[in-house]
Design a protein around this motif. Structure first.
Motif, PDB file in Angstrom:
ATOM      1  N   MET A  74       0.847  -1.183   0.000  1.00  0.00           N
ATOM      2  CA  MET A  74       0.000   0.000   0.000  1.00  0.00           C
ATOM      3  C   MET A  74       0.885   1.237   0.000  1.00  0.00           C
ATOM      4  O   MET A  74       2.025   1.211   0.451  1.00  0.00           O
ATOM      5  CB  MET A  74      -0.906   0.017   1.233  1.00  0.00           C
ATOM      6  CG  MET A  74      -2.035  -0.990   1.170  1.00  0.00           C
ATOM      7  SD  MET A  74      -3.403  -0.676   2.307  1.00  0.00           S
ATOM      8  CE  MET A  74      -2.683  -0.992   3.885  1.00  0.00           C
ATOM      9  N   GLU A  75       0.289   2.312  -0.450  1.00  0.00           N
ATOM     10  CA  GLU A  75       1.027   3.572  -0.496  1.00  0.00           C
ATOM     11  C   GLU A  75       1.128   4.191   0.887  1.00  0.00           C
ATOM     12  O   GLU A  75       0.374   3.853   1.797  1.00  0.00           O
ATOM     13  CB  GLU A  75       0.311   4.535  -1.432  1.00  0.00           C
ATOM     14  CG  GLU A  75       0.284   4.087  -2.871  1.00  0.00           C
ATOM     15  CD  GLU A  75      -0.445   5.079  -3.745  1.00  0.00           C
ATOM     16  OE1 GLU A  75      -0.545   6.256  -3.342  1.00  0.00           O
ATOM     17  OE2 GLU A  75      -0.906   4.679  -4.806  1.00  0.00           O
ATOM     18  N   GLN A  76       2.035   5.138   1.008  1.00  0.00           N
ATOM     19  CA  GLN A  76       2.249   5.825   2.290  1.00  0.00           C
ATOM     20  C   GLN A  76       0.995   6.588   2.715  1.00  0.00           C
ATOM     21  O   GLN A  76       0.653   6.614   3.891  1.00  0.00           O
ATOM     22  CB  GLN A  76       3.441   6.783   2.181  1.00  0.00           C
ATOM     23  CG  GLN A  76       3.724   7.564   3.434  1.00  0.00           C
ATOM     24  CD  GLN A  76       4.070   6.676   4.624  1.00  0.00           C
ATOM     25  OE1 GLN A  76       4.596   5.583   4.455  1.00  0.00           O
ATOM     26  NE2 GLN A  76       3.759   7.137   5.810  1.00  0.00           N
ATOM     27  N   ILE A 107      -3.612   7.350   6.459  1.00  0.00           N
ATOM     28  CA  ILE A 107      -5.061   7.423   6.680  1.00  0.00           C
ATOM     29  C   ILE A 107      -5.509   6.333   7.646  1.00  0.00           C
ATOM     30  O   ILE A 107      -6.305   6.579   8.561  1.00  0.00           O
ATOM     31  CB  ILE A 107      -5.817   7.327   5.339  1.00  0.00           C
ATOM     32  CG1 ILE A 107      -5.564   8.580   4.511  1.00  0.00           C
ATOM     33  CG2 ILE A 107      -7.305   7.122   5.566  1.00  0.00           C
ATOM     34  CD1 ILE A 107      -6.071   8.487   3.093  1.00  0.00           C
ATOM     35  N   ALA A 108      -4.983   5.122   7.478  1.00  0.00           N
ATOM     36  CA  ALA A 108      -5.332   4.025   8.385  1.00  0.00           C
ATOM     37  C   ALA A 108      -4.857   4.309   9.801  1.00  0.00           C
ATOM     38  O   ALA A 108      -5.580   4.046  10.772  1.00  0.00           O
ATOM     39  CB  ALA A 108      -4.739   2.714   7.873  1.00  0.00           C
ATOM     40  N   ALA A 109      -3.654   4.861   9.946  1.00  0.00           N
ATOM     41  CA  ALA A 109      -3.131   5.192  11.273  1.00  0.00           C
ATOM     42  C   ALA A 109      -3.962   6.289  11.924  1.00  0.00           C
ATOM     43  O   ALA A 109      -4.269   6.226  13.126  1.00  0.00           O
ATOM     44  CB  ALA A 109      -1.674   5.626  11.166  1.00  0.00           C
ATOM     45  N   PHE A 110      -4.350   7.303  11.149  1.00  0.00           N
ATOM     46  CA  PHE A 110      -5.187   8.373  11.682  1.00  0.00           C
ATOM     47  C   PHE A 110      -6.538   7.829  12.129  1.00  0.00           C
ATOM     48  O   PHE A 110      -7.046   8.192  13.192  1.00  0.00           O
ATOM     49  CB  PHE A 110      -5.375   9.465  10.626  1.00  0.00           C
ATOM     50  CG  PHE A 110      -6.261  10.580  11.071  1.00  0.00           C
ATOM     51  CD1 PHE A 110      -5.809  11.532  11.955  1.00  0.00           C
ATOM     52  CD2 PHE A 110      -7.569  10.668  10.611  1.00  0.00           C
ATOM     53  CE1 PHE A 110      -6.625  12.563  12.376  1.00  0.00           C
ATOM     54  CE2 PHE A 110      -8.402  11.677  11.022  1.00  0.00           C
ATOM     55  CZ  PHE A 110      -7.928  12.632  11.905  1.00  0.00           C
ATOM     56  N   THR A 111      -7.131   6.947  11.334  1.00  0.00           N
ATOM     57  CA  THR A 111      -8.425   6.352  11.681  1.00  0.00           C
ATOM     58  C   THR A 111      -8.320   5.540  12.967  1.00  0.00           C
ATOM     59  O   THR A 111      -9.182   5.637  13.851  1.00  0.00           O
ATOM     60  CB  THR A 111      -8.925   5.468  10.528  1.00  0.00           C
ATOM     61  OG1 THR A 111      -9.017   6.261   9.342  1.00  0.00           O
ATOM     62  CG2 THR A 111     -10.274   4.851  10.844  1.00  0.00           C
ATOM     63  N   ALA A 112      -7.269   4.745  13.096  1.00  0.00           N
ATOM     64  CA  ALA A 112      -7.074   3.946  14.307  1.00  0.00           C
ATOM     65  C   ALA A 112      -6.863   4.851  15.521  1.00  0.00           C
ATOM     66  O   ALA A 112      -7.421   4.602  16.603  1.00  0.00           O
ATOM     67  CB  ALA A 112      -5.898   3.004  14.130  1.00  0.00           C
ATOM     68  N   LEU A 113      -6.072   5.896  15.358  1.00  0.00           N
ATOM     69  CA  LEU A 113      -5.824   6.834  16.464  1.00  0.00           C
ATOM     70  C   LEU A 113      -7.113   7.510  16.905  1.00  0.00           C
ATOM     71  O   LEU A 113      -7.387   7.623  18.101  1.00  0.00           O
ATOM     72  CB  LEU A 113      -4.785   7.877  16.048  1.00  0.00           C
ATOM     73  CG  LEU A 113      -4.477   8.945  17.083  1.00  0.00           C
ATOM     74  CD1 LEU A 113      -3.815   8.313  18.304  1.00  0.00           C
ATOM     75  CD2 LEU A 113      -3.599  10.020  16.484  1.00  0.00           C
ATOM     76  N   MET A 114      -7.919   7.953  15.962  1.00  0.00           N
ATOM     77  CA  MET A 114      -9.190   8.596  16.313  1.00  0.00           C
ATOM     78  C   MET A 114     -10.143   7.614  16.996  1.00  0.00           C
ATOM     79  O   MET A 114     -10.866   7.984  17.915  1.00  0.00           O
ATOM     80  CB  MET A 114      -9.854   9.193  15.071  1.00  0.00           C
ATOM     81  CG  MET A 114      -9.145  10.403  14.511  1.00  0.00           C
ATOM     82  SD  MET A 114      -9.065  11.764  15.678  1.00  0.00           S
ATOM     83  CE  MET A 114      -7.343  11.758  16.101  1.00  0.00           C
ATOM     84  N   GLY A 115     -10.140   6.364  16.565  1.00  0.00           N
ATOM     85  CA  GLY A 115     -10.965   5.356  17.215  1.00  0.00           C
ATOM     86  C   GLY A 115     -10.548   5.123  18.660  1.00  0.00           C
ATOM     87  O   GLY A 115     -11.387   5.032  19.558  1.00  0.00           O
ATOM     88  N   ILE A 116      -9.244   5.034  18.889  1.00  0.00           N
ATOM     89  CA  ILE A 116      -8.732   4.834  20.248  1.00  0.00           C
ATOM     90  C   ILE A 116      -9.030   6.035  21.122  1.00  0.00           C
ATOM     91  O   ILE A 116      -9.509   5.896  22.259  1.00  0.00           O
ATOM     92  CB  ILE A 116      -7.225   4.524  20.204  1.00  0.00           C
ATOM     93  CG1 ILE A 116      -6.988   3.152  19.570  1.00  0.00           C
ATOM     94  CG2 ILE A 116      -6.604   4.604  21.589  1.00  0.00           C
ATOM     95  CD1 ILE A 116      -5.539   2.876  19.221  1.00  0.00           C
ATOM     96  N   LEU A 117      -8.774   7.242  20.608  1.00  0.00           N
ATOM     97  CA  LEU A 117      -9.022   8.450  21.400  1.00  0.00           C
ATOM     98  C   LEU A 117     -10.499   8.646  21.711  1.00  0.00           C
ATOM     99  O   LEU A 117     -10.861   9.003  22.838  1.00  0.00           O
ATOM    100  CB  LEU A 117      -8.461   9.676  20.679  1.00  0.00           C
ATOM    101  CG  LEU A 117      -6.944   9.780  20.625  1.00  0.00           C
ATOM    102  CD1 LEU A 117      -6.528  11.002  19.813  1.00  0.00           C
ATOM    103  CD2 LEU A 117      -6.354   9.834  22.018  1.00  0.00           C
TER     104      LEU A 117
END
Length: 97
Positions: free
Chosen positions: A1-3, A8-18
């Motif tokens: 996958m591209e950077q 985007i996946a990392a941001f989505t996971a971070l927002m879910g955790i927060l």
């Protein structure tokens, strides 16, 4: 996958955790207060807190009932139209005769 996809996946996971970390203590506190205390407006608060659980199925059923009904409109006749299109008499009466 591209950077960009990974970011985007990392941001989505971070927002879910927060959002979980913020919502969980508030939800536990609200549940504790509603279970242990009696106060004016408790029924209203319980109703408001239940709406996010109740509304998605209601919206899904009403949209599916109106998807094939050509008389459905949003000009005030929607409720009558939805009731007519989802009433058991209209859907099943001809099948049981």
């Amino acid at each position: 996958m591209e950077q960009s996809t990974w970011s985007i996946a990392a941001f989505t996971a971070l927002m879910g955790i927060l959002s979980t970390l913020v919502a969980l203590p508030l939800g536990i506190l609200a549940a504790w207060v509603l279970a242990r205390r009696t106060f004016p407006g408790k029924a209203v608060l319980e109703t408001l807190l239940s709406l996010p659980l109740v509304m998605p199925p209601v919206a899904a059923v009403s949209s599916s009932c109106n998807s094939s009904d050509s008389t459905a409109s949003w000009d005030g006749r929607w409720t009558r139209s939805a009731w007519r299109s989802c009433s058991p008499g209209r859907r099943w009466s001809s099948r049981w005769r």
